[in-house]
Design an enzyme around this catalytic site. Structure first.
Site, PDB file in Angstrom:
ATOM      1  N   LYS A 113       0.827  -1.208   0.000  1.00  0.00           N
ATOM      2  CA  LYS A 113       0.000   0.000   0.000  1.00  0.00           C
ATOM      3  C   LYS A 113       0.860   1.255   0.000  1.00  0.00           C
ATOM      4  O   LYS A 113       0.503   2.253  -0.612  1.00  0.00           O
ATOM      5  CB  LYS A 113      -0.954   0.016   1.202  1.00  0.00           C
ATOM      6  CG  LYS A 113      -2.142  -0.905   0.997  1.00  0.00           C
ATOM      7  CD  LYS A 113      -3.222  -0.718   2.040  1.00  0.00           C
ATOM      8  CE  LYS A 113      -4.406  -1.631   1.765  1.00  0.00           C
ATOM      9  NZ  LYS A 113      -5.340  -1.711   2.885  1.00  0.00           N
ATOM     10  N   LYS A 195      -3.627 -10.846  -6.782  1.00  0.00           N
ATOM     11  CA  LYS A 195      -4.939 -11.248  -6.277  1.00  0.00           C
ATOM     12  C   LYS A 195      -6.052 -10.360  -6.821  1.00  0.00           C
ATOM     13  O   LYS A 195      -5.831  -9.186  -7.117  1.00  0.00           O
ATOM     14  CB  LYS A 195      -4.951 -11.288  -4.743  1.00  0.00           C
ATOM     15  CG  LYS A 195      -5.080  -9.954  -4.081  1.00  0.00           C
ATOM     16  CD  LYS A 195      -5.486 -10.093  -2.598  1.00  0.00           C
ATOM     17  CE  LYS A 195      -5.670  -8.683  -2.031  1.00  0.00           C
ATOM     18  NZ  LYS A 195      -6.218  -8.618  -0.701  1.00  0.00           N
ATOM     19  N   LYS A 198     -10.818  -5.255  -5.538  1.00  0.00           N
ATOM     20  CA  LYS A 198     -11.746  -4.238  -6.041  1.00  0.00           C
ATOM     21  C   LYS A 198     -11.027  -2.919  -6.304  1.00  0.00           C
ATOM     22  O   LYS A 198     -11.578  -2.030  -6.937  1.00  0.00           O
ATOM     23  CB  LYS A 198     -12.903  -4.042  -5.064  1.00  0.00           C
ATOM     24  CG  LYS A 198     -12.472  -3.640  -3.671  1.00  0.00           C
ATOM     25  CD  LYS A 198     -13.560  -3.929  -2.659  1.00  0.00           C
ATOM     26  CE  LYS A 198     -12.978  -3.931  -1.263  1.00  0.00           C
ATOM     27  NZ  LYS A 198     -13.749  -4.654  -0.279  1.00  0.00           N
TER      28      LYS A 198
HETATM   29  P1  AMP Z   1     -10.822  -6.887   2.104  1.00  0.00           P
HETATM   30  O1  AMP Z   1     -11.574  -6.643   0.870  1.00  0.00           O
HETATM   31  O2  AMP Z   1      -9.360  -6.625   1.938  1.00  0.00           O
HETATM   32  O3  AMP Z   1     -11.421  -6.251   3.300  1.00  0.00           O
HETATM   33  O4  AMP Z   1     -10.900  -8.462   2.338  1.00  0.00           O
HETATM   34  C1  AMP Z   1     -11.961  -9.089   2.995  1.00  0.00           C
HETATM   35  C2  AMP Z   1     -11.754 -10.579   3.080  1.00  0.00           C
HETATM   36  O5  AMP Z   1     -11.740 -11.149   1.776  1.00  0.00           O
HETATM   37  C3  AMP Z   1     -10.448 -11.020   3.731  1.00  0.00           C
HETATM   38  O6  AMP Z   1     -10.683 -12.166   4.512  1.00  0.00           O
HETATM   39  C4  AMP Z   1      -9.559 -11.360   2.576  1.00  0.00           C
HETATM   40  O7  AMP Z   1      -8.602 -12.332   2.924  1.00  0.00           O
HETATM   41  C5  AMP Z   1     -10.553 -11.907   1.574  1.00  0.00           C
HETATM   42  N1  AMP Z   1     -10.107 -11.687   0.207  1.00  0.00           N
HETATM   43  C6  AMP Z   1      -9.922 -10.492  -0.407  1.00  0.00           C
HETATM   44  N2  AMP Z   1      -9.517 -10.659  -1.679  1.00  0.00           N
HETATM   45  C7  AMP Z   1      -9.418 -12.001  -1.882  1.00  0.00           C
HETATM   46  C8  AMP Z   1      -9.052 -12.808  -2.994  1.00  0.00           C
HETATM   47  N3  AMP Z   1      -8.706 -12.278  -4.163  1.00  0.00           N
HETATM   48  N4  AMP Z   1      -9.090 -14.155  -2.836  1.00  0.00           N
HETATM   49  C9  AMP Z   1      -9.454 -14.700  -1.673  1.00  0.00           C
HETATM   50  N5  AMP Z   1      -9.817 -13.998  -0.577  1.00  0.00           N
HETATM   51  C10 AMP Z   1      -9.800 -12.664  -0.671  1.00  0.00           C
END
Ligand code: AMP
Ligand code: TRP
Length: 330
Positions: A113, A195, A198
């Site tokens: 980040k 990965k 969004k």
């Molecule tokens: P965040 O959007 O960063 O708040 O992520 C929320 C949850 O989604 C967390 O548990 C992340 O580990 C999971 N997560 C986010 N992106 C991925 C991805 N591309 N594949 C698998 N899990 C994800």
């Protein structure tokens, strides 16, 4: 026998991807019957990157509606908004004082980040994992279902729990990560080495839970594959591997079943089928979301009741912590 405690959260920072769904929320649903689950919408985390206040409000309620639409049930689990439970910020402060700068500067997510947003290198981004540790430790959590990318943050939470317990006396449970092997890391459709996220500039890289069928078809059609031309699950074909993972997550079919079904079949047909599998899998969620999002009374009831339960438990832990570090009881 007391049920084990589960905690997890997602940031309300805009549309959820199928990566969030497969890596996190989908796995939360089944845990509800077996464990005492706390699922939070972590708005304190979200403001570590600039947010438009009006959008943050909308995204928070949206995420709550998505949680419900995916099958999180307020009758079974405690569903709440992080900023409604002040103990999260309070425990973070205490944990900050036992966290080493070196540890935080080694966090991959922080490094990434800070590389991406040099103009917004705020202290909150740096201590983000400490807030996450506070989230988890306040509830005496034993299991934390997350995607692979959060593993390092979980290590920190374990470390801080142990450090505090050793320095004072046993106070926190030491949590374990719960990471599903397949689908733990859903990759970008445009770059299968990074990965799905969004915050990707290219919207063809991700599929949102609320994407329309046509957008889903278009994005999957454009997904990057390879020139090998075989549907086989292996690390030489990261694009195809990722698509197989998505197929498996939405259909419930095993990797082998999918490989066998598509032996000798071209990528075009496989992608067409995959798009339909994803559309069908998301349809009930989208339908339910549309019903719930306009029912503001219901949403408010859910987050108010959730906050009440969460505050009660979180404050119990916080009181112990404050006492142990030597603060005079209020
Ligand atoms: P965040 O959007 O960063 O708040 O992520 C929320 C949850 O989604 C967390 O548990 C992340 O580990 C999971 N997560 C986010 N992106 C991925 C991805 N591309 N594949 C698998 N899990 C994800
Ligand atoms: N940091 C997590 C993410 O970006 C979200 C999160 C915040 C979380 N607090 C948590 C996940 C506690 C699990 C437990 O995905």
């Amino acid at each position: 026998m007391e049920k084990k405690i589960v905690f997890s959260g997602v940031q309300p920072s805009g549309g959820l991807t199928i990566g969030n769904y497969i890596g996190a929320i989908k796995n939360w649903i089944d845990l509800q019957d077996k464990y005492d689950c706390y699922y939070s919408i972590v708005d304190l985390h979200a403001i570590t990157v600039p947010q438009v206040p009006k959008d943050l409000r909308k995204n928070t309620l949206d995420l709550l509606a998505i949680y419900s639409a995916c099958g999180l049930d307020p009758e079974k689990s405690t569903i709440f908004i992080q900023s409604h439970v002040p103990a999260h910020a309070e425990l973070t402060w205490v944990l900050n004082t036992i966290t080493y700068m070196g540890q935080l500067s080694r966090m991959t997510q922080f490094k990434e980040k800070s590389r991406k947003s040099k103009e917004n290198l705020n202290a909150g981004l740096f201590t983000y994992p400490v807030l996450m540790a506070a989230d988890i430790l306040l509830y005496q959590t034993e299991l934390v279902p997350v995607g692979e990318d959060q593993k390092q943050h979980l290590e920190l939470a374990r470390d801080l729990a142990e450090r505090f317990n050793n320095r004072y006396s046993p106070t926190f449970k030491v949590p374990e990560p719960l990471i599903k092997e397949e689908g733990a890391r859903i990759m970008s459709l445009q770059d299968p080495e990074s990965k799905m996220s969004k915050s990707d500039e290219n919207e063809n890289g991700y599929i949102l839970i609320l994407d329309e069928p046509d957008a889903i078809r278009r994005k999957i059609k454009r997904a990057v594959t390879d020139s090998i031309g075989e549907i086989k699950y292996n690390d030489e074909q990261l694009g195809i591997k990722n698509l197989i993972n998505i197929y498996s997550a939405f259909s419930g079919d095993s990797i082998e079943e999918i490989e066998n079904r598509y032996k000798g079949v071209g990528y075009g047909k496989f992608k067409e089928d995959l798009a339909e599998v994803v559309i069908e899998g998301l349809m009930p969620i989208q339908k339910k979301y549309k019903e719930i999002i306009n029912n503001k009374d219901y949403l408010e009831k859910v987050y108010r009741e959730g906050a009440e339960k969460a505050n009660y438990i979180a404050n119990k832990t916080l009181r112990k912590v404050y006492k142990k570090v030597g603060f005079i009881q209020r």
